[in-house]
Design a protein around this motif. Structure first.
Motif, PDB file in Angstrom:
ATOM      1  N   UNK A   1       0.865  -1.181   0.000  1.00 27.12           N
ATOM      2  CA  UNK A   1       0.000   0.000   0.000  1.00 27.12           C
ATOM      3  C   UNK A   1       0.900   1.228   0.000  1.00 27.12           C
ATOM      4  N   UNK A   2       0.985   1.891  -1.151  1.00 25.68           N
ATOM      5  CA  UNK A   2       1.867   3.044  -1.293  1.00 25.68           C
ATOM      6  C   UNK A   2       1.415   3.871  -2.482  1.00 25.68           C
TER       7      UNK A   2
ATOM      8  N   UNK B   1       0.765 -10.930  -5.782  1.00 27.34           N
ATOM      9  CA  UNK B   1       1.353  -9.648  -5.405  1.00 27.34           C
ATOM     10  C   UNK B   1       0.567  -8.518  -6.062  1.00 27.34           C
ATOM     11  N   UNK B   2       0.394  -7.459  -5.314  1.00 29.52           N
ATOM     12  CA  UNK B   2      -0.336  -6.305  -5.836  1.00 29.52           C
ATOM     13  C   UNK B   2       0.155  -5.053  -5.141  1.00 29.52           C
ATOM     14  N   UNK B   3       0.214  -3.958  -5.897  1.00 31.20           N
ATOM     15  CA  UNK B   3       0.553  -2.647  -5.353  1.00 31.20           C
ATOM     16  C   UNK B   3      -0.652  -1.746  -5.590  1.00 31.20           C
ATOM     17  N   UNK B   4      -1.130  -1.103  -4.536  1.00 28.20           N
ATOM     18  CA  UNK B   4      -2.249  -0.174  -4.657  1.00 28.20           C
ATOM     19  C   UNK B   4      -1.918   1.124  -3.936  1.00 28.20           C
ATOM     20  N   UNK B   5      -2.621   2.181  -4.347  1.00 23.78           N
ATOM     21  CA  UNK B   5      -2.499   3.460  -3.655  1.00 23.78           C
ATOM     22  C   UNK B   5      -3.151   3.341  -2.281  1.00 23.78           C
ATOM     23  N   UNK B   6      -2.823   4.264  -1.426  1.00 25.70           N
ATOM     24  CA  UNK B   6      -3.349   4.259  -0.060  1.00 25.70           C
ATOM     25  C   UNK B   6      -4.793   4.774  -0.049  1.00 25.70           C
ATOM     26  N   UNK B   7      -5.655   3.992  -0.629  1.00 26.46           N
ATOM     27  CA  UNK B   7      -7.083   4.307  -0.715  1.00 26.46           C
ATOM     28  C   UNK B   7      -7.862   3.111  -0.184  1.00 26.46           C
TER      29      UNK B   7
ATOM     30  N   UNK C   1     -10.906  -3.800  -2.152  1.00 24.64           N
ATOM     31  CA  UNK C   1     -11.220  -4.586  -3.342  1.00 24.64           C
ATOM     32  C   UNK C   1     -10.187  -5.695  -3.584  1.00 24.64           C
ATOM     33  N   UNK C   2      -8.908  -5.397  -3.376  1.00 24.58           N
ATOM     34  CA  UNK C   2      -7.879  -6.425  -3.541  1.00 24.58           C
ATOM     35  C   UNK C   2      -8.079  -7.546  -2.528  1.00 24.58           C
ATOM     36  N   UNK C   3      -8.305  -7.176  -1.274  1.00 24.27           N
ATOM     37  CA  UNK C   3      -8.488  -8.199  -0.237  1.00 24.27           C
ATOM     38  C   UNK C   3      -9.743  -9.035  -0.489  1.00 24.27           C
ATOM     39  N   UNK C   4     -10.809  -8.400  -0.938  1.00 18.64           N
ATOM     40  CA  UNK C   4     -12.020  -9.152  -1.278  1.00 18.64           C
ATOM     41  C   UNK C   4     -11.773 -10.073  -2.468  1.00 18.64           C
ATOM     42  N   UNK C   5     -11.049  -9.577  -3.455  1.00 25.02           N
ATOM     43  CA  UNK C   5     -10.724 -10.385  -4.639  1.00 25.02           C
ATOM     44  C   UNK C   5      -9.906 -11.614  -4.239  1.00 25.02           C
ATOM     45  N   UNK C   6      -8.876 -11.404  -3.416  1.00 27.66           N
ATOM     46  CA  UNK C   6      -8.028 -12.509  -2.985  1.00 27.66           C
ATOM     47  C   UNK C   6      -8.798 -13.512  -2.137  1.00 27.66           C
TER      48      UNK C   6
END
Length: 123
Positions: free
Chosen positions: A45-46, A91-97, A103-108
């Motif tokens: 998260x960055x 692995x995933x990189x997302x903005x701090x939103x 959404x990533x955690x739900x997807x995983x």
């Protein structure tokens, strides 16, 4: 490196293992006997890493992956009657939103309500 407001470089060393300050309060748990296959998700998260603002790219995600591999190797060496393996790393990189993270955690977890690209990654 500073993860969750703690300097992880003083906590864990891949060559030595858990340092004295950690070993007194945290014992390495005994893994189950036999085989154990793990699915690992590493979410960075960055805002800057998500915007590709770093010349070298994200360094924290690969550092986490390397630490996990090192700890698994230590456990497999310490306990001869078991084998821990990483079957899959996501692995995933997302903005701090919050919504992007959610959404990533739900997807995983298989509970995604959003849309994804043809390769299975989130839009």
């Amino acid at each position: 490196s500073d993860v969750c407001c703690q300097d992880v470089d003083t906590m864990v060393s891949p060559t030595v293992g858990v340092t004295q300050s950690m070993s007194a309060s945290h014992q390495m748990p005994r893994p189950p006997k036999g085989g154990l296959s793990l699915k690992v998700g590493i979410l960075t998260v960055s805002d800057r890493a998500a915007a590709n603002a770093y010349e070298s790219g994200d360094l924290s995600g690969p550092a986490v992956e390397s630490t996990i591999a090192s700890l698994i190797d230590q456990m497999n060496t310490s306990f001869k009657d078991q084998n821990i393996a990483v079957a899959h790393v996501e692995k995933k990189i997302v903005a701090d939103e919050i919504l992007d993270i959610k959404e990533v955690l739900l997807h995983w977890s298989g509970k995604s309500t959003g849309t994804s690209d043809s390769d299975g990654s989130l839009k």
